[in-house]
Write a protein that holds these residues in place. Structure first.
Motif, mmCIF file in Angstrom:
data_model
loop_
_atom_site.group_PDB
_atom_site.id
_atom_site.type_symbol
_atom_site.label_atom_id
_atom_site.label_comp_id
_atom_site.label_asym_id
_atom_site.label_seq_id
_atom_site.Cartn_x
_atom_site.Cartn_y
_atom_site.Cartn_z
ATOM 1 N N PRO A 344 -28.479 -68.044 -131.751
ATOM 2 C CA PRO A 344 -29.598 -68.109 -132.703
ATOM 3 C C PRO A 344 -29.502 -67.097 -133.842
ATOM 4 O O PRO A 344 -29.833 -67.434 -134.989
ATOM 5 N N ASP A 345 -29.055 -65.866 -133.566
ATOM 6 C CA ASP A 345 -29.061 -64.874 -134.643
ATOM 7 C C ASP A 345 -27.995 -65.160 -135.696
ATOM 8 O O ASP A 345 -28.192 -64.835 -136.874
ATOM 9 N N ARG A 347 -27.154 -68.226 -136.484
ATOM 10 C CA ARG A 347 -27.803 -69.308 -137.232
ATOM 11 C C ARG A 347 -28.881 -68.761 -138.180
ATOM 12 O O ARG A 347 -29.073 -69.291 -139.276
ATOM 13 N N ARG A 348 -29.584 -67.715 -137.745
ATOM 14 C CA ARG A 348 -30.589 -67.092 -138.629
ATOM 15 C C ARG A 348 -29.945 -66.656 -139.944
ATOM 16 O O ARG A 348 -30.457 -66.928 -141.040
ATOM 17 N N MET A 349 -28.816 -65.958 -139.835
ATOM 18 C CA MET A 349 -28.159 -65.464 -141.049
ATOM 19 C C MET A 349 -27.649 -66.608 -141.915
ATOM 20 O O MET A 349 -27.808 -66.601 -143.145
ATOM 21 N N LEU A 351 -28.745 -69.772 -141.962
ATOM 22 C CA LEU A 351 -29.842 -70.563 -142.529
ATOM 23 C C LEU A 351 -30.648 -69.785 -143.554
ATOM 24 O O LEU A 351 -31.140 -70.371 -144.525
ATOM 25 N N ASP A 352 -30.810 -68.474 -143.359
ATOM 26 C CA ASP A 352 -31.434 -67.658 -144.408
ATOM 27 C C ASP A 352 -30.688 -67.860 -145.722
ATOM 28 O O ASP A 352 -31.291 -68.051 -146.788
ATOM 29 N N ASP A 411 -24.938 -60.916 -145.297
ATOM 30 C CA ASP A 411 -25.041 -61.670 -144.045
ATOM 31 C C ASP A 411 -23.735 -62.396 -143.737
ATOM 32 O O ASP A 411 -23.352 -62.535 -142.564
ATOM 33 N N TYR A 565 -37.011 -74.848 -142.437
ATOM 34 C CA TYR A 565 -36.614 -73.473 -142.093
ATOM 35 C C TYR A 565 -37.096 -72.509 -143.171
ATOM 36 O O TYR A 565 -37.625 -71.429 -142.868
ATOM 37 N N TYR A 566 -36.935 -72.897 -144.437
ATOM 38 C CA TYR A 566 -37.411 -72.036 -145.529
ATOM 39 C C TYR A 566 -38.910 -71.766 -145.386
ATOM 40 O O TYR A 566 -39.361 -70.608 -145.512
ATOM 41 N N ARG A 569 -39.448 -69.500 -141.992
ATOM 42 C CA ARG A 569 -38.747 -68.234 -141.764
ATOM 43 C C ARG A 569 -38.530 -67.379 -143.008
ATOM 44 O O ARG A 569 -38.223 -66.198 -142.888
#
Length: 596
Positions: A344-345, A347-349, A351-352, A411, A565-566, A569
């Protein structure tokens, strides 16, 4: 994998979101049907992906070489690539047909520019700066100056520069010392030193047309006494060929930089160099701002471009790199570990980065379209609104998108882990190259001050009121669409917070200017977040309509997932910016300077 130009995303924006075919009645759009534009963008992707991208790391590693005869040699392969650029007609895409340009819409030219900058940021600055110089001469030059310089600049045979900064003055141009002495023949003798001049010297073009800010003897002090001059490296002959050397123009050194090594960043010395006034005496700053505003949009684009390249590299690495197991059980049971994209983390970077890059690209294209409307639309009210938007949004696009583009590069390196900190992978170069974008053409703090100090109040706040009204109208028109509801609610909430922040600035900024200064960066980011929320709502509306019409291309569903996501998050950052902004300047200014 190497950088792959995002052709599909560009065509989605131009064809489906902006619907540029609607403007076929306007001169630039008449010959730019989507079929033609698709061919141009497809060819642009080939050129940037196959010719420029392979030279990116070459330029980084070799850099430019200053020679004792005051010449500069660019990195290996750059000269040949530049020749291909010119032969392909890429230098004249958006230029005036009267001088040999193709006259295409600026929004189409922007598409090529983004791909070029992603593929090779340092290389793309050579033609980029030349187009800025072209624009200033096109705006303020005499007919003779235009006929002399513009055709060669359109073909790329001659390049151009902008010379503002001096050792003692960057942003504060009122401290400028370079002097101009009038001559009997109508020319001027220019003397002074300019630093950080991108593409100031090289051997890729036959001539370099320097645009130089200088002060004519006896001119008023400060910015009101600055004039703009054409100072060519070689004097043009009457037949358009290159004549004698302008002996007073020399590159006396190159800057050793953190990034963009492939671009020649020069110290230019002017010693009685021959120059020619553009426009009126003491009105040079106004003309230079034609270049600077174009350059600021170009720098915002560089943030998106480098973020896109860094995202692609990180995404590809995350799919290949095997480390650890998924928290919900092995996803690659036959291998020793799972690819890190399952985490997940990671993917966080990713997707951010993707959410901001895709939203930022839409915001840039949307604004560039308004630039086309400002110049070409027959309705004066449309031209005025478009011009208002160009002024209001330029500092937002430059400041917000370079901040976020750099974060995408940070990232991207983080996703690479220790590999990213080595030069075996491209993450380091993207990060180093992108970092300048937050600084040049006015640091992002200056952009934020320009936004709250000048642009918000301009014409009685007309531009920002139009912005709010446009969002309100979109929200009202689409409020009944249940599937679009999350995007509409997110946009309406962000707009309300931006309006709250704007009112706070109006009430507290005038009473104490430090309040405006302290709030400026948070306001700029709040504006950027709201702008991207609007773009995501526009893209979601189109994507939902495509799906409803039976289109099964996964592109549209993926677009909706990234958009959601935008909303979930990224967009919540608006609340933090509003809260910080409203604290004012008291604590920020309380610590005495000697206590730092």
């Amino acid at each position: 994998m190497a950088y792959q130009p995002p052709v599909r995303d560009h065509l989605f924006l131009l064809r489906d979101v902006l619907e540029i075919d609607r403007y076929s009645n306007l001169p630039a759009f008449a010959d730019a049907s989507m079929d033609v534009v698709e061919q141009i963008i497809t060819e642009a992707a080939k050129f940037t992906g196959e010719v420029l991208a392979p030279l990116n790391s070459v330029g980084d590693k070799h850099g430019c070489t200053w020679n004792p005869d005051f010449t500069v040699t660019p990195p290996p392969g750059f000269k040949e690539a530049y020749k291909q650029l010119c032969e392909g007609g890429w230098t004249g895409l958006g230029s005036d047909p009267a001088y040999g340009g193709q006259g295409l819409p600026h929004v189409v030219n922007l598409s090529f520019s983004e791909m070029s900058s992603s593929a090779n940021m340092a290389f793309s600055m050579y033609p980029g700066l030349a187009h800025g110089a072209y624009s200033a001469i096109h705006t303020g030059g005499t007919d003779e100056q235009k006929q002399t310089y513009l055709p060669k600049m359109v073909t790329g045979e001659w390049t151009g520069t902008m010379n503002l900064t001096e050792p003692q003055c960057g942003t504060d141009l009122g401290m400028l010392r370079t002097k101009a002495v009038p001559q009997a023949d109508g020319s001027y003798r220019i003397t002074g030193q300019k630093i950080w001049i991108s593409a100031g010297e090289h051997d890729m073009s036959d001539n370099i047309v320097h645009l130089v800010l200088a002060r004519i003897e006896g001119a008023p002090a400060g910015v009101k006494g600055i004039s703009l001059f054409i100072v060519p490296k070689f004097f043009p002959n009457a037949d358009g060929s290159v004549g004698a050397r302008n002996e007073g123009v020399k590159c006396v050194g190159l800057e050793e930089k953190m990034g963009i090594h492939g671009n020649a960043t020069c110290v230019m010395q002017y010693e009685d160099a021959v120059g020619y006034l553009i426009g009126e005496e003491n009105s040079g700053l106004k003309l230079m701002f034609v270049m600077m505003n174009e350059a600021r949009l170009g720098v915002g684009l560089q943030g998106v471009a480098q973020g896109e390249a860094a995202y692609q590299a990180a995404r590809d690495f995350a799919k290949d790199r095997l480390q650890g197991r998924s928290l919900t059980g092995p996803k690659n049971p036959d291998g020793p570990a799972d690819p890190i994209i399952v985490h997940p983390d990671v993917r966080r970077m990713l997707l951010d980065s993707r959410a901001v890059i895709e939203g930022g690209r839409a915001f840039l294209f949307w604004t560039a379209l308004h630039g086309d409307l400002m110049h070409q639309h027959p309705d004066e009210a449309v031209r005025q609104k478009a011009g208002d938007y160009m002024g209001l949004l330029t500092p937002v696009l430059k400041g917000y998108l370079t901040d976020k583009g750099f974060k995408a590069c940070v990232d991207g390196m983080q996703v690479h882990g220790g590999s990213g900190f080595t030069e075996h992978f491209p993450a380091s170069q993207y990060l180093r190259d992108c970092r300048i974008a937050l600084i040049y053409e006015g640091t992002n703090g200056i952009q934020a001050l320009d936004l709250v100090g000048r642009k918000l109040a301009s014409s009685g706040g007309r531009a920002v009121m139009s912005w709010f009204a446009e969002i309100d109208a979109f929200v009202e028109a689409n409020s009944a669409d249940e599937k679009l509801k999350p995007f509409i609610e997110g946009l309406a909430g962000a707009k309300a917070q931006q309006q709250d922040a704007t009112m706070w600035l109006m009430q507290n900024g005038l009473a104490n200017p430090d309040n405006a200064g302290a709030a400026s960066t948070d306001y700029m980011h709040l504006f950027g977040l709201t702008g991207l929320a609007y773009m995501w709502a526009l893209m979601a509306k189109v994507s939902l309509a495509k799906i409803a019409a039976g289109d099964t291309d996964p592109f549209y569903e993926n677009k909706l997932v990234v958009g959601r996501y935008y909303l979930e998050r990224v967009l919540p950052e608006t609340a933090a910016h509003l809260a910080k902004l409203k604290t004012g300047s008291a604590t920020m200014m309380a610590l005495p300077a000697e206590a730092f």
